[in-house]
Each structure stands twice: as C-alpha cells, then as structure tokens.
Write an enzyme that holds these catalytic residues in place. Sequence first.
Site, mmCIF file in Angstrom:
data_model
loop_
_atom_site.group_PDB
_atom_site.id
_atom_site.type_symbol
_atom_site.label_atom_id
_atom_site.label_comp_id
_atom_site.label_asym_id
_atom_site.label_seq_id
_atom_site.Cartn_x
_atom_site.Cartn_y
_atom_site.Cartn_z
ATOM 1 N N THR A 1 -13.894 14.685 -10.510
ATOM 2 C CA THR A 1 -12.520 14.750 -9.983
ATOM 3 C C THR A 1 -12.054 13.365 -9.551
ATOM 4 O O THR A 1 -10.903 12.977 -9.776
ATOM 5 C CB THR A 1 -12.462 15.752 -8.801
ATOM 6 O OG1 THR A 1 -13.052 16.977 -9.227
ATOM 7 C CG2 THR A 1 -11.035 15.998 -8.350
ATOM 8 N N LYS B 1 0.857 -1.189 0.000
ATOM 9 C CA LYS B 1 0.000 0.000 0.000
ATOM 10 C C LYS B 1 0.891 1.237 0.000
ATOM 11 O O LYS B 1 1.764 1.371 0.856
ATOM 12 C CB LYS B 1 -0.904 0.005 1.246
ATOM 13 C CG LYS B 1 -1.865 1.192 1.292
ATOM 14 C CD LYS B 1 -2.741 1.147 2.518
ATOM 15 C CE LYS B 1 -2.079 1.705 3.740
ATOM 16 N NZ LYS B 1 -1.939 3.162 3.784
ATOM 17 N N LYS C 1 -7.287 7.790 -0.392
ATOM 18 C CA LYS C 1 -8.577 8.085 0.270
ATOM 19 C C LYS C 1 -9.362 9.129 -0.537
ATOM 20 O O LYS C 1 -9.745 10.185 -0.025
ATOM 21 C CB LYS C 1 -8.350 8.517 1.716
ATOM 22 C CG LYS C 1 -7.662 7.426 2.542
ATOM 23 C CD LYS C 1 -7.565 7.761 4.003
ATOM 24 C CE LYS C 1 -6.855 6.675 4.770
ATOM 25 N NZ LYS C 1 -5.395 6.605 4.500
ATOM 26 N N VAL C 2 -9.594 8.773 -1.791
ATOM 27 C CA VAL C 2 -10.201 9.694 -2.759
ATOM 28 C C VAL C 2 -11.586 10.136 -2.266
ATOM 29 O O VAL C 2 -12.412 9.299 -1.899
ATOM 30 C CB VAL C 2 -10.315 8.995 -4.141
ATOM 31 C CG1 VAL C 2 -10.891 9.947 -5.177
ATOM 32 C CG2 VAL C 2 -8.953 8.460 -4.591
ATOM 33 N N ALA C 3 -11.809 11.449 -2.227
ATOM 34 C CA ALA C 3 -13.062 11.958 -1.636
ATOM 35 C C ALA C 3 -13.467 13.258 -2.302
ATOM 36 O O ALA C 3 -13.352 14.328 -1.717
ATOM 37 C CB ALA C 3 -12.868 12.170 -0.135
ATOM 38 N N VAL D 1 -2.646 -2.813 13.016
ATOM 39 C CA VAL D 1 -1.924 -3.904 13.692
ATOM 40 C C VAL D 1 -0.518 -3.418 14.076
ATOM 41 O O VAL D 1 0.129 -2.715 13.320
ATOM 42 C CB VAL D 1 -1.810 -5.136 12.756
ATOM 43 C CG1 VAL D 1 -0.777 -6.133 13.264
ATOM 44 C CG2 VAL D 1 -3.172 -5.796 12.611
ATOM 45 N N GLN E 1 -0.276 0.572 16.214
ATOM 46 C CA GLN E 1 -1.519 1.149 16.754
ATOM 47 C C GLN E 1 -2.187 0.236 17.790
ATOM 48 O O GLN E 1 -3.267 0.530 18.301
ATOM 49 C CB GLN E 1 -2.499 1.462 15.625
ATOM 50 C CG GLN E 1 -2.010 2.539 14.676
ATOM 51 C CD GLN E 1 -3.006 2.835 13.573
ATOM 52 O OE1 GLN E 1 -4.178 3.091 13.799
ATOM 53 N NE2 GLN E 1 -2.528 2.799 12.337
ATOM 54 N N GLY E 2 -1.571 -0.921 18.053
ATOM 55 C CA GLY E 2 -2.052 -1.773 19.141
ATOM 56 C C GLY E 2 -2.917 -2.963 18.749
ATOM 57 O O GLY E 2 -3.243 -3.797 19.591
HETATM 58 O O1 O7E Z 1 0.149 2.192 11.921
HETATM 59 P P1 O7E Z 1 0.981 1.605 10.834
HETATM 60 O O2 O7E Z 1 2.349 2.187 10.764
HETATM 61 O O3 O7E Z 1 0.958 0.101 10.848
HETATM 62 O O4 O7E Z 1 0.333 2.045 9.449
HETATM 63 C C1 O7E Z 1 -1.009 1.879 9.146
HETATM 64 C C2 O7E Z 1 -1.286 2.328 7.744
HETATM 65 O O5 O7E Z 1 -2.666 2.202 7.492
HETATM 66 C C3 O7E Z 1 -0.931 3.781 7.471
HETATM 67 O O6 O7E Z 1 -0.540 3.866 6.109
HETATM 68 C C4 O7E Z 1 -2.228 4.523 7.658
HETATM 69 O O7 O7E Z 1 -2.307 5.684 6.870
HETATM 70 C C5 O7E Z 1 -3.228 3.485 7.191
HETATM 71 N N1 O7E Z 1 -4.566 3.553 7.798
HETATM 72 C C6 O7E Z 1 -4.718 3.488 9.155
HETATM 73 O O8 O7E Z 1 -3.760 3.339 9.913
HETATM 74 N N2 O7E Z 1 -5.972 3.585 9.673
HETATM 75 C C7 O7E Z 1 -7.091 3.723 8.912
HETATM 76 O O9 O7E Z 1 -8.195 3.789 9.441
HETATM 77 C C8 O7E Z 1 -6.940 3.741 7.535
HETATM 78 C C9 O7E Z 1 -5.680 3.615 6.989
HETATM 79 C C10 O7E Z 1 -5.587 3.424 5.597
HETATM 80 O O10 O7E Z 1 -4.648 2.922 5.046
HETATM 81 O O11 O7E Z 1 -6.670 3.678 4.909
HETATM 82 C C11 O7E Z 1 -6.849 2.940 3.852
HETATM 83 C C12 O7E Z 1 -6.576 1.470 4.137
#
Ligand code: O7E
Length: 221
Positions: free
Chosen positions: A72, A37, A65-67, A176, A179-180
């Site tokens: 556009t 990603k 996160k196209v919005a 994962v 972020q816990g």
């Molecule tokens: O916390 P990390 O470092 O494991 O990274 C998590 C990745 O997922 C990071 O690129 C962040 O922008 C993305 N992400 C979230 O952490 N939370 C969300 O709710 C959504 C995203 C995201 O990637 O959105 C599209 C999947």
Amino acid sequence: MSEIHRKTGVILALDVTKKEEALLISKEVAGFVDAIKIGYPLVLGTGLSIAKDLSKIAPVIADFKVADIPNTDRLICEHVFSAGCDAVIVQGFTGSDSLMECVKTANEFQRKVFVVAEMSHPGGDYFFTDAVSKEIAALAKKAGAFGIVAPATRPERVKELRAVIGKDLKIISPGVGAQGGSAADTIKAGADWVIVGRSIYGAKDPKAEAEKIKKEIEKLI
Ligand code: O7E
C-alpha cells in the site's frame, strides 16, 4: 520535478484549503522558502492536482505520513510522485520493510523520503519516546531516506537525533511560531530546515513573515 536545496532554511506548511489562496500565498513567499509542504487539509480541499500547480513555484513535499504495509505504501508513493511531488513524508514506526519500500519507490522516481522520528505537539513524545525516536532515526538512515522530521518545539531532541543520523541525512523541523518553537534555536540544534505554517500563511503579510524567518536563520551563518 525540482531538487530541494537549502537557500533560506524555510519550508512553508501550506495548510490552507482553497486553491486560489494556496497559489496566491505560494507566489508571494516563493523567494523566501525552499519548498512547500502540502498535506491532507490542502489536498482534501483541492485535489492532488494542486501539486503540479505548486511545483511550478517551488519543490513540493507531500506530507501524507504514509504508514501502511509495503504494497500500500508503494501504491501511495507512486501516486504522489506521479502527481509531481518531489518528496514524501512517511512514518517509520511501521518497520523496515514498509520504510524500505517507500525509499525504493522514491529512488525509482528519483525523489526523496523524509521519515517522522518524533512529533512536535505536547503529546508527541508520549509514544515517540527518546529510545523509539532514536531507533526510527537510525532506521531512516539504514533505509536510505533523505531525511527525518524532528520537533522544533524540543531543540534538544533535534540535537540528539542529529547525533544519531550524522551529517548524511537532512532534518526538517515543524513547530516554529504557532507551536512555540524558535527558528534560530532549531537550526542551531542541527536542523536543515524549519517547517512553518500558520505564522506565515495566517499572517497579514505572509511575504514579510517568511522574510523575517529567513533573515533570522541567515544571521546564524
Ligand atoms: O504549526 P504550524 O501551523 O506552523 O504547522 C506545522 C506543520 O507541520 C503542520 O502542517 C503540521 O501538520 C506539521 N507537523 C507538525 O506540526 N508537527 C509534527 O510533528 C509533524 C508535522 C509534519 O509536518 O510532519 C511531517 C513534517
């Protein structure tokens, strides 16, 4: 272009900002992740041409996160797919016309759309309330999206959103590690893939970390 198939259950969130580092880490973890990603940090740091380089290693998911309004959104998606990305992540709160335009564009390019149903950070459920997330998930299904994004930090929400979309759509779950969230709990709750960033690319040995998460998921099967 390559299809995103579930082999490991892991997607690498490649939020580094230098091309050399991005390519090095991607090559190292290639056998342990099913897709990479990319988002603003990497693309603003290196340019969108990084997508073509990475697509030689693994399928690439463009997390923009196209919005926006449908026109556009279409222009953004055309650009992303022409650059070699296999899928795009879009917001669903913009409504059905915007979302359907993204899916229509993806179909023209034979690519995929993931829709954010709920975010993983602590404030992520402030506006994405239970009802709103479920409505967005249902809209993603109706619009013909390939999958949704649901929070690994709240596995119970992954389970509830899985119940809304059924088996037809995929779930990718960030949150994962750093972020816990737990990979095993998230997959058990119904996610197809966990998205992992810092705990892999920030590790001393990214390959070993990716392999560890892959094995944690394998044990569930
Ligand atoms: O916390 P990390 O470092 O494991 O990274 C998590 C990745 O997922 C990071 O690129 C962040 O922008 C993305 N992400 C979230 O952490 N939370 C969300 O709710 C959504 C995203 C995201 O990637 O959105 C599209 C999947």
